[in-house]
Design a protein around this motif. Structure first.
Motif, PDB file in Angstrom:
ATOM      1  N   ARG A  16       0.857  -1.196   0.000  1.00 55.39           N
ATOM      2  CA  ARG A  16       0.000   0.000   0.000  1.00 55.39           C
ATOM      3  C   ARG A  16       0.894   1.249   0.000  1.00 55.39           C
ATOM      4  N   VAL A  18       3.157   4.493  -0.256  1.00 54.56           N
ATOM      5  CA  VAL A  18       4.301   4.901  -1.084  1.00 54.56           C
ATOM      6  C   VAL A  18       4.895   3.700  -1.822  1.00 54.56           C
ATOM      7  N   GLY A  19       5.039   2.566  -1.123  1.00 50.88           N
ATOM      8  CA  GLY A  19       5.660   1.387  -1.724  1.00 50.88           C
ATOM      9  C   GLY A  19       4.889   0.897  -2.937  1.00 50.88           C
ATOM     10  N   ILE A  38       4.427  -7.667   4.666  1.00 47.53           N
ATOM     11  CA  ILE A  38       3.798  -8.629   5.578  1.00 47.53           C
ATOM     12  C   ILE A  38       2.290  -8.706   5.315  1.00 47.53           C
ATOM     13  N   ASP A  60       8.926 -10.311   5.988  1.00 46.96           N
ATOM     14  CA  ASP A  60       9.048  -9.442   7.158  1.00 46.96           C
ATOM     15  C   ASP A  60      10.489  -8.948   7.144  1.00 46.96           C
ATOM     16  N   VAL A  61      10.673  -7.637   6.974  1.00 44.60           N
ATOM     17  CA  VAL A  61      12.029  -7.109   6.767  1.00 44.60           C
ATOM     18  C   VAL A  61      12.946  -7.305   7.964  1.00 44.60           C
ATOM     19  N   ASN A  87      11.659   0.453   1.631  1.00 44.62           N
ATOM     20  CA  ASN A  87      10.578   1.410   1.890  1.00 44.62           C
ATOM     21  C   ASN A  87       9.751   1.048   3.136  1.00 44.62           C
ATOM     22  N   VAL A  90       7.574   1.524  10.046  1.00 43.45           N
ATOM     23  CA  VAL A  90       6.468   1.738  10.986  1.00 43.45           C
ATOM     24  C   VAL A  90       6.708   3.051  11.725  1.00 43.45           C
ATOM     25  N   ARG A 106      11.404  -1.443  18.420  1.00 41.25           N
ATOM     26  CA  ARG A 106      10.678  -1.978  17.265  1.00 41.25           C
ATOM     27  C   ARG A 106      10.879  -1.057  16.043  1.00 41.25           C
ATOM     28  N   ILE A 137      14.069   4.695   1.830  1.00 40.95           N
ATOM     29  CA  ILE A 137      13.068   5.749   2.015  1.00 40.95           C
ATOM     30  C   ILE A 137      13.214   6.250   3.451  1.00 40.95           C
ATOM     31  N   SER A 139      13.048  10.203   5.558  1.00 36.84           N
ATOM     32  CA  SER A 139      11.957  11.143   5.825  1.00 36.84           C
ATOM     33  C   SER A 139      12.569  12.501   6.122  1.00 36.84           C
ATOM     34  N   ALA A 183       8.483  13.950   2.583  1.00 34.48           N
ATOM     35  CA  ALA A 183       7.695  14.761   3.514  1.00 34.48           C
ATOM     36  C   ALA A 183       6.228  14.382   3.449  1.00 34.48           C
ATOM     37  N   GLU A 188      -2.465   5.697   5.709  1.00 37.47           N
ATOM     38  CA  GLU A 188      -2.586   4.626   6.712  1.00 37.47           C
ATOM     39  C   GLU A 188      -1.538   4.739   7.818  1.00 37.47           C
TER      40      GLU A 188
END
Ligand SMILES: NC(=O)c1ccc[n+]([C@@H]2O[C@H](COP(=O)([O-])OP(=O)(O)OC[C@H]3O[C@@H](n4cnc5c(N)ncnc54)[C@H](O)[C@@H]3O)[C@@H](O)[C@H]2O)c1
Length: 260
Positions: A16, A18-19, A38, A60-61, A87, A90, A106, A137, A139, A183, A188
């Motif tokens: 979902r 940006v990726g 995931i 799962d990265v 990318n 969390v 985490r 990616i 920020s 930015a 989500e």
């Protein structure tokens, strides 16, 4: 422009936001894309919508064994990996006293250790090809500080530093490593904190309007920056932070001064 025909790109967190947009953009440029996430059902749906050449890998990265499986499966099916886009990430929003140690850890695990594991996993393939492009990616929170994002900011500064050091290590093997400092992104990611942020809507708008280019940054613009860094058009570029932030980190805007 910036064609990626015959290239293979693996994009994490591609189910979902940006990726997914990055995967679509690279596919439109001719790349075969592997979407990893995931979120299996969502990721498979996005891959199916992209169509020809797009595959989905459950990944799962934070798990080294998942990386090994995804890279082996990609090499088995497509024979090479030219581009890795780290990318997946969390977010946690909360001041430092509202950021418990497990949450801080985490964020580092997914946002910083994940890209490190991904980089290690594709190295052998990229080295044997003598060419590769790895894009992190990050920020604007990886370029400057902001209240309520200390864990996220630490993880995004971290991945940017990792990119610079590995850019130095890998340039002689034909592998470039760069960061895109976004930015904005998908809705989500910030949704769980929306209710708590609503009272400050006016201030959030001002934060975005005080940029050189006022307002939010469309996800397509972030994907276009990745597309450039993935392509041969950026062959002379490594170790950079490319802010896609409407000038938010370039300087200050003072209302009224344009009349002077
Ligand atoms: N949303 C924003 O406002 C914003 C702002 C600046 C930068 N960014 C950055 O843009 C990138 C994409 O964010 P987005 O806005 O699309 O967020 P998002 O939450 O919509 O998407 C992140 C994706 O990563 C996946 N993911 C999370 N943990 C994972 C793991 N352990 N393994 C594999 N996949 C995992 C999620 O399932 C999701 O599909 C992130 O690196 C984020 O930090 C986002």
């Amino acid at each position: 422009m910036f064609r990626l025909d015959d290239r293979v790109a693996l994009v994490t967190g591609a189910a979902r936001g940006v990726g997914a947009t990055i995967a679509k953009t690279l596919a439109q440029a001719g790349a075969k894309v592997v979407l990893a996430d995931i979120l299996v059902a969502e990721g498979e749906k996005v891959a199916a919508a992209i169509g020809d050449g797009a595959r989905f890998e459950s990944l799962d990265v934070t798990k080294e064994e998942d990386w090994t499986r995804a890279v082996d499966s990609t090499l088995g099916a497509l024979g090479r990996i030219d581009v890795l886009v780290n990318n997946a990430a969390v977010l946690h929003m909360g001041c430092v006293e509202n950021t418990p140690p497990d949450v801080f850890r985490r964020l580092l695990e997914v946002n910083t250790v994940g890209p490190y594991l991904g980089t290690r996993a594709v190295l052998s393939a990229m080295k044997s090809q003598g060419k590769g492009s790895i894009v992190m990616i990050s920020s604007i929170d990886g370029l400057v500080g902001m209240n309520a994002v200390s864990a996220y900011s630490a993880s995004k500064f971290g991945v940017r530093g990792f990119a610079k050091a590995t850019a130095m290590e890998l340039g002689r093997s034909g592998i470039r490593v760069n960061s895109v400092c976004a930015a904005g992104g998908g809705p989500e990611m910030t949704a769980p904190w929306l209710d708590k942020m609503m009272p400050f809507l006016e201030h959030m708008q001002a934060y975005m309007d005080d940029r050189g280019i006022p307002g939010g940054v469309p996800v397509e613009q972030i994907a276009n920056a990745v597309h450039y860094l993935a392509s041969d058009a950026s062959d002379g570029v490594t170790g950079i932070d490319l802010p896609v932030d409407g000038g938010a980190t370039a300087g200050k805007w003072i209302e009224g001064f344009n009349t002077l």
